[in-house]
Structure formats: C-alpha cells, structure tokens
Design a protein around this motif. Structure first.
Motif, mmCIF file in Angstrom:
data_model
loop_
_atom_site.group_PDB
_atom_site.id
_atom_site.type_symbol
_atom_site.label_atom_id
_atom_site.label_comp_id
_atom_site.label_asym_id
_atom_site.label_seq_id
_atom_site.Cartn_x
_atom_site.Cartn_y
_atom_site.Cartn_z
ATOM 1 N N PRO A 298 12.392 21.876 -16.449
ATOM 2 C CA PRO A 298 11.628 22.998 -17.073
ATOM 3 C C PRO A 298 12.332 23.851 -16.511
ATOM 4 N N GLU A 299 13.169 24.444 -15.751
ATOM 5 C CA GLU A 299 13.205 25.307 -15.839
ATOM 6 C C GLU A 299 14.899 26.517 -17.026
ATOM 7 N N LEU A 300 15.721 24.851 -17.383
ATOM 8 C CA LEU A 300 16.421 25.183 -18.686
ATOM 9 C C LEU A 300 15.190 25.710 -20.254
ATOM 10 N N CYS A 301 14.260 24.371 -19.775
ATOM 11 C CA CYS A 301 12.909 25.195 -21.412
ATOM 12 C C CYS A 301 12.064 25.997 -21.074
ATOM 13 N N GLU A 302 12.217 26.785 -19.809
ATOM 14 C CA GLU A 302 11.601 28.813 -19.964
ATOM 15 C C GLU A 302 12.591 29.179 -19.993
ATOM 16 N N LEU B 55 3.510 11.656 -19.633
ATOM 17 C CA LEU B 55 3.763 12.496 -18.051
ATOM 18 C C LEU B 55 4.900 12.000 -18.002
ATOM 19 N N PHE B 56 4.495 10.401 -18.520
ATOM 20 C CA PHE B 56 5.292 9.114 -17.832
ATOM 21 C C PHE B 56 6.702 9.752 -18.694
ATOM 22 N N LEU B 57 6.972 9.799 -20.385
ATOM 23 C CA LEU B 57 7.804 9.806 -21.479
ATOM 24 C C LEU B 57 8.539 10.981 -20.968
ATOM 25 N N SER B 58 8.155 12.284 -20.423
ATOM 26 C CA SER B 58 8.635 13.357 -19.904
ATOM 27 C C SER B 58 9.616 13.209 -18.994
ATOM 28 N N ASP B 59 8.915 11.823 -17.804
ATOM 29 C CA ASP B 59 10.211 11.755 -16.738
ATOM 30 C C ASP B 59 11.329 10.936 -17.171
ATOM 31 N N LYS B 60 10.469 10.378 -18.306
ATOM 32 C CA LYS B 60 12.273 8.970 -18.486
ATOM 33 C C LYS B 60 12.899 10.200 -19.130
ATOM 34 N N ILE B 61 12.285 11.223 -20.106
ATOM 35 C CA ILE B 61 13.446 11.954 -20.945
ATOM 36 C C ILE B 61 14.465 12.781 -19.657
ATOM 37 N N SER B 62 13.362 13.474 -18.740
ATOM 38 C CA SER B 62 14.393 14.159 -17.750
ATOM 39 C C SER B 62 15.694 13.278 -17.058
ATOM 40 N N ASN C 38 15.448 19.889 -25.853
ATOM 41 C CA ASN C 38 13.598 19.789 -27.072
ATOM 42 C C ASN C 38 12.928 18.551 -27.082
ATOM 43 N N LEU C 39 13.102 18.145 -26.839
ATOM 44 C CA LEU C 39 12.189 16.816 -26.638
ATOM 45 C C LEU C 39 11.795 16.724 -25.134
ATOM 46 N N PHE C 40 12.072 16.871 -24.028
ATOM 47 C CA PHE C 40 11.413 17.242 -22.784
ATOM 48 C C PHE C 40 10.358 18.358 -23.060
ATOM 49 N N GLU D 115 26.656 16.304 -20.398
ATOM 50 C CA GLU D 115 27.878 17.624 -21.386
ATOM 51 C C GLU D 115 28.099 18.256 -22.455
ATOM 52 N N SER D 116 27.697 17.521 -23.087
ATOM 53 C CA SER D 116 27.703 18.334 -24.637
ATOM 54 C C SER D 116 26.078 19.337 -24.897
ATOM 55 N N LYS D 117 27.471 20.360 -25.845
ATOM 56 C CA LYS D 117 26.136 21.435 -25.144
ATOM 57 C C LYS D 117 24.483 20.727 -26.819
ATOM 58 N N ALA D 118 24.817 19.847 -27.693
ATOM 59 C CA ALA D 118 24.427 19.576 -28.306
ATOM 60 C C ALA D 118 23.439 18.581 -28.836
ATOM 61 N N ASP D 119 23.298 17.996 -26.911
ATOM 62 C CA ASP D 119 23.106 16.769 -25.967
ATOM 63 C C ASP D 119 22.327 17.225 -25.534
ATOM 64 N N GLU D 120 22.655 18.403 -25.036
ATOM 65 C CA GLU D 120 21.771 19.004 -24.113
ATOM 66 C C GLU D 120 21.129 20.173 -24.625
ATOM 67 N N GLU D 121 20.491 20.221 -26.039
ATOM 68 C CA GLU D 121 20.111 21.398 -27.011
ATOM 69 C C GLU D 121 18.870 20.278 -27.382
ATOM 70 N N LEU D 122 19.307 19.001 -27.793
ATOM 71 C CA LEU D 122 18.247 18.029 -27.905
ATOM 72 C C LEU D 122 17.207 17.526 -27.189
ATOM 73 N N TRP D 123 18.290 17.231 -25.855
ATOM 74 C CA TRP D 123 17.246 17.092 -24.364
ATOM 75 C C TRP D 123 16.204 17.747 -23.553
#
Length: 208
Positions: free
Chosen positions: A122-126, A100-107, A49-51, A39-47
């Motif tokens: 992935p849509e958000l990342c693009e 690949l495993f880490l990407s899935d865990k981040i998601s 970027n990590l992915f 829900e936090s925009k800051a958390d979403e941005e970090l999320w």
C-alpha cells in the motif's frame, strides 16, 4: 495489515485487569505484513498497478449508489480485472470479499520468487518508496527491555531508519488512536455514573 487485540469489550473483572496491568480498554497491536518486491522494475510497476486496481475497486464498490455511471463502470472494471488476473468472480457471492481476497493474493504474488527487497505494498501505491533489503531480517538477537529480554532483529537500526527516518530516536508526542481511547473512557465514565460513582482516576488519561 492485521490487528491482535486483548479483548473486544471493555472489561473490569479483576483477572483481566491483573493480566493487562490495570488497563480495561480494548487495546490492539498492529502487524504490518511485508511482501517480496520483484527485481524487475517493469514487474514491480505492473504489480503495484494490479494491487491498486483491486484495492481501489474494493474501497469504492458500495459507494455512489445513486450514480448510474459508476454502477455500470464498476462492473466493467471488475470484468477487466477478472480477465487480467484469470480470477473468476462469483457474482452470486460478496464481490467486496472476493476483491479483498484478490488484493491479498496480488500482494503475495512474489512470495516464492527470489527477491532482494520487501515492502508494504500500500505504501508503494500511495507513491512512496519503501524498500527494505531482505538480509535485514536474517538474524535476531536478544536485547534487555525492562525486566526481561526480547528477540529483536539484529539490523533493527537500519529498518527503523528506512521506515521512520534517521531521527527515529527523537521522541515525537502524538496519539494515533486518541479518539478511540477517548470514546472508551467516556463509555466507562457512563458506566460508573450509572452505578452512582465517579470514574476512578486510574482509568482516565490526558491527551495534552
């Protein structure tokens, strides 16, 4: 995303053709997994970027083999990601598999956190903005389809509008995987030619 396929080879045995309506080709259904959005925009941005960091490193890991700078840079990025995520990479194992495993865990980082929306990360990342309210997935109803009824999300119209736009009911002719099907048709044609026969008309299709 994952794909469920009917077969991994072209099949002409009658049992298979009867089961899959006369279609001998490798056909798949794509399933897109939706993840909870913090829900936090800051958390979403970090999320996001990590992915992006993990998935981009996965995609590019084995590329640019002759670029000495990249061969050094990728290990720097890996160590930074390792430090940020507290994820110890096993350098003796496949780094790409672990990325690949880490990407899935981040998601799935927020799967057990109370969230109001879901997305395809992935849509958000693009750079897209693909958020769907979670209540859209709360209720299911059965709708008629050809000779049967199938379970459909009650709020399917809202989901489709958010995903494809308000005109999603307007037919658009397109072939997302035409090249793959064309290759399979040519493979099948080659098989029949090898048997001294022409490809049966029922096994061909046009893309016009």
């Amino acid at each position: 995303m994952l794909t469920i396929v009917d077969t991994d080879v072209i099949r002409l045995d009658q049992e298979f053709l009867d089961r899959y309506h006369g279609c001998p080709f490798i056909i798949g259904i794509d399933i897109f997994c939706l993840d909870s959005v913090p829900e936090s925009k800051a958390d979403e941005e970090l999320w996001v970027n990590l992915f992006r960091a993990a998935s981009n490193l996965y995609v590019h890991w084995d590329l640019f083999g002759g670029d000495a700078r990249w061969q050094e840079e990728k290990w720097i990025q890996l160590r930074q990601l390792e430090s940020l995520m507290g994820f110890p990479f096993d350098k003796g194992d496949s780094v790409k598999s672990q990325l690949l495993f880490l990407s899935d865990k981040i998601s799935a980082m927020y799967w057990d956190v109370k969230c109001k929306e879901v997305t395809m990360l992935p849509e958000l990342c693009e750079g897209g903005y693909y958020h769907i309210p979670k209540p859209c997935f709360d209720k299911v109803r059965e709708l008629p389809f050809e000779d049967r009824v199938i379970p459909v999300l009650e709020d399917y119209d809202r989901i489709c509008r958010l995903t494809y736009g308000d005109n999603y009911m307007t037919p658009v002719k397109g072939y997302a995987h035409a090249d793959g099907i064309k290759k399979q048709i040519e493979m099948l044609r080659g098989y029949f030619i090898g048997q001294g026969k022409a490809l049966p008309e029922c096994f061909t299709m046009t893309f016009e």
